[in-house]
Scaffold this active site. Structure first.
Site, short mmCIF file in Angstrom:
data_model
loop_
_atom_site.label_atom_id
_atom_site.label_comp_id
_atom_site.label_asym_id
_atom_site.label_seq_id
_atom_site.Cartn_x
_atom_site.Cartn_y
_atom_site.Cartn_z
CD GLU A 53 -2.88 -0.75 2.53
OE1 GLU A 53 -3.64 -1.69 2.77
OE2 GLU A 53 -2.71 0.22 3.31
CG ASP A 63 -3.86 8.79 8.12
OD1 ASP A 63 -3.74 7.58 8.37
OD2 ASP A 63 -4.16 9.22 6.99
#
Ligand SMILES: Cc1ncc(COP(=O)(O)O)c(C=O)c1O
Lengths: 278, 404
Positions: free
Chosen positions: A50, A61
């Site tokens: 990824e 995040d």
């Protein structure tokens, strides 16, 4: 249509083990280091790669990945360079699936059709876009599927049985189970709860289920790998990467240090031999 | 781009939260079920006469509504044109329009059984309003505020703390309002079970833009009735400043279907439109941030740019999606005012009317030369005086000393 992602999960299953999925940020801390890093990952034991597309406002995040994105942007990373990285990766690797992960705005501004064409041509296999729930499938998910890319959806502890079918409807490649309610890099997941959740998702789909968020060590990776088809590790790699930087710049240790943790965690994943696949 | 003119401007959003191409629900999966729950709870509350009655009672007795519509005689004489009225949202309890929205959302949070309230704040007015109602109703309150804003809006930080709220400094990104929204979203993703996110303006995933607008529309409804009493007719022009756009939307929405009413939103032009500013419609383009598609300041790679305004409450690189749509279809005209112009307007209003407006509101006042000046004497202008300026005295003093 069988994609690189489908094939990789099938191969790994034949080995009676889970796949290791690694997350690193494109362009962190600079383009050349980041390319060298993704090229080193398969040898270190990554089964699926990824690659984060940096964004100024990564609302799901935690501090580690936020900082990685900012380092990349400060270093001049943009969407064109991220796609160029994928092309470089594909020059000598045609098997390892590569998934781009990030937020919608940079894609929207690049232009959805142009992005899908360029990503496909570069050798991207799938997309994970954090801020595109199924309610917004027309934006990118449906066009991506049409363009031959997998659209990998996140399922979370708040995705209940009633909602799961909607989340899974246009998902392909694999399902990414976010093991905690929270931002990346926060808590260590509770392995019993995770096992139950994976079981619940598997009752609704034949797709492989990878589990991420909070995986920090070979030991947690091993526990997760016992119940899931894949283990995603991200913030832990980025923390190691950051620890090798000097004045924000890469050092000769950077790539090797990250590759070493990946090997270690890959060992944990491989130690969790599955008794039998269902 | 050709955009269809609708029969009514007041029917949006559609069931998926779209105003034209704007709006939507661009949130992480973790939040999506919460956003759907909120929408359901809001629709039920909206249809519940008891909820509306209770809200009206608090509006009257706790906030002090209706706020007056005040004829500003000396400002009118100064510009020598239209009759200028000020809608005095500065007179509300807590000193700004923000409390109208917070009352509605906190009542909804209680109805949903949520005991932990989070909010973002820029100027601190929304944070103070949230802290106030959490104190009144005995709820836990956590306010995210950019470190830069904590510095420039100190009085409001002290007020929030006095009211029992926890103010969490945000040190990611540019340390201002946009980053405070990110942090609040991160908190919400983490604490899904007991937490209600009380957004301070008409942005965010559906249903927030519509819900905040509805709670603020009391401003426009009162203005209609008050102008009817004062002049026997509708106003001719409305002016309001735009941060995310909640005070503006609250004033505008009840008038959108009255074609005789000209409507102006004033964005913050900061150091100037060719320099650092916060004018997302004038200087931005359509993109996706904080749960909705709208006009945003960004670079060619889709990276969000830092806004600049002397006014912390306008220092945001986006705008509510309904405004974006109203701009495209031409119903609302967007103007802008620089830091210099806003400070001058703040001084003018203080000296001519004895009213120190918030720096945010001063942006609306700053366009009076065009909106009121040169107009016939029977032209009626309403400026939304969205808040009081006590919080800004430090910033303005520093600015006037040359420390911009
Ligand atoms: C007094 C005042 N006016 C206006 C604003 C801008 O917000 P909005 O555009 O949502 O009304 C603020 C925001 O803090 C404010 O405090």
């Amino acid at each position: 249509m069988t994609t690189r992602i489908d094939k990789r999960f099938a191969d790994v299953k034949k080995e009676s083990r889970a796949a290791l999925v690694t997350f690193t940020m494109a362009g962190d801390p600079d383009y050349a280091t980041s390319v060298a890093l993704i090229k080193a990952l398969p040898k270190a034991g990554a089964d699926v790669i990824e690659l984060g597309m940096p964004f100024t406002d990564p609302m799901a995040d935690g501090p580690s990945i936020q900082a990685a994105g900012l380092r990349a942007l400060t270093g001049g990373q943009d969407m064109k360079k991220t796609l160029a990285m994928v092309r470089e990766f594909r020059k000598d690797n045609n098997e390892t699936p590569l998934v781009l992960m990030g937020y919608y705005n940079p894609i929207y501004i690049y232009g959805v059709d142009r992005f899908l064409a360029d990503a496909k041509a570069a050798g991207v296999d799938g997309l994970i876009i954090v801020d595109l729930p199924p309610e917004e499938d027309e934006e990118l998910c449906l066009p991506a599927l049409k363009a031959g890319l997998n659209f990998i959806r996140l399922a979370t502890p708040t995705t209940d049985d009633k909602r799961l079918p909607a989340v899974l409807a246009n998902t392909s490649g694999f399902v990414y189970y976010v093991s905690i309610t929270g931002i990346t890099g926060s808590a260590v997941p509770d392995s019993v709860k995770v096992g139950n959740a994976v079981g619940r998702i598997k009752r609704h789909t034949k797709l492989p289920v990878a589990v991420g968020f909070g995986v920090k060590s070979a030991a947690t990776a091993k526990t997760i790998a016992e119940g899931a088809d894949g283990v995603v590790v991200g913030s832990a790699l980025i923390d190691v990467l950051r620890s090798t930087l000097k004045d924000g710049k890469a050092t000769p240790q950077t790539v090797n240090a990250v590759a070493a943790v990946v090997s270690d965690i890959a060992g944990g994943v491989r130690a969790a031999r599955k008794v039998a696949a269902e | 781009m050709t955009v269809q003119r609708p029969n009514s401007f007041r029917t949006g959003p559609d069931e998926r939260g779209h105003f034209g191409i704007y709006g939507g629900r661009f949130v992480a999966e973790t939040l999506m079920p919460l956003v759907l729950d909120l929408e359901k709870a809001y629709n039920e509350a909206k249809a519940d006469a008891a909820f509306q009655r209770e809200m009206e009672s608090y509006q009257a007795h706790y906030i002090g509504r209706p706020s007056s519509l005040y004829f500003a005689e000396r400002l009118t004489a100064h510009f020598g044109g239209a009759k200028i009225y000020l809608k005095r949202e500065d007179l509300n309890h807590t000193g700004a329009h923000k409390v109208n929205n917070v009352l509605g959302q906190i009542m909804l949070a209680m109805r949903m059984g949520k005991k932990r309230i989070i909010a973002e704040t820029g100027a601190g007015m929304h944070g103070v309003a949230t802290a106030t109602l959490c104190a009144k109703f005995g709820l836990q309150c956590i306010v995210y505020m950019g470190a830069v804003d904590i510095e420039r809006q100190r009085p409001n930080v002290l007020r929030m703390r006095m009211l029992g709220a926890e103010v969490r400094p945000v040190t990611s990104g540019a340390n201002t309002l946009k980053d405070a929204v990110n942090e609040a979203l991160r908190d919400w993703v983490t604490n899904v079970a007991d937490t209600f996110y009380c957004i301070g303006t008409v942005v965010g995933p559906h249903p927030y833009p519509a819900m905040v607008r509805d709670f603020q529309s009391v401003i426009g409804r009162e203005t209609r009735a008050q102008m009817q009493d004062a002049e026997g007719r509708l106003p001719d022009s409305l002016v309001a400043c735009i941060g995310g756009g909640s005070n503006a939307m609250g004033l505008f929405h009840p008038f959108l279907d009255d074609p005789s009413v000209a409507i102006y939103g004033v964005e913050a032009a900061g150091h100037g439109l060719d320099k650092k500013h916060a004018a997302s419609v004038t200087g931005g383009r359509a993109g996706v941030l904080h749960g909705n598609r709208t006009y945003l300041l960004m670079n060619d790679d889709g990276q969000i740019e830092e806004a600049h305004s002397i006014s912390a409450g306008l220092d945001y690189p986006g705008i509510g999606p309904e405004h974006a749509w109203l701009h495209d279809i031409g119903r609302v005209k967007f103007l802008s005012a620089t830091d210099d112009e806003a400070v001058a307007a703040l001084q003018l209003c203080s000296r001519l009317e004895g009213i120190i407006p918030a720096l945010e509101s001063a942006h609306a006042l700053a366009r009076l030369p065009e909106v009121a000046g040169g107009k016939p004497k029977d032209h009626l202008v309403v400026v939304n005086l969205s808040g009081r300026g006590d919080k800004d005295l430090d910033s303005v003093a520093k600015y006037l000393e040359g420390g911009r």
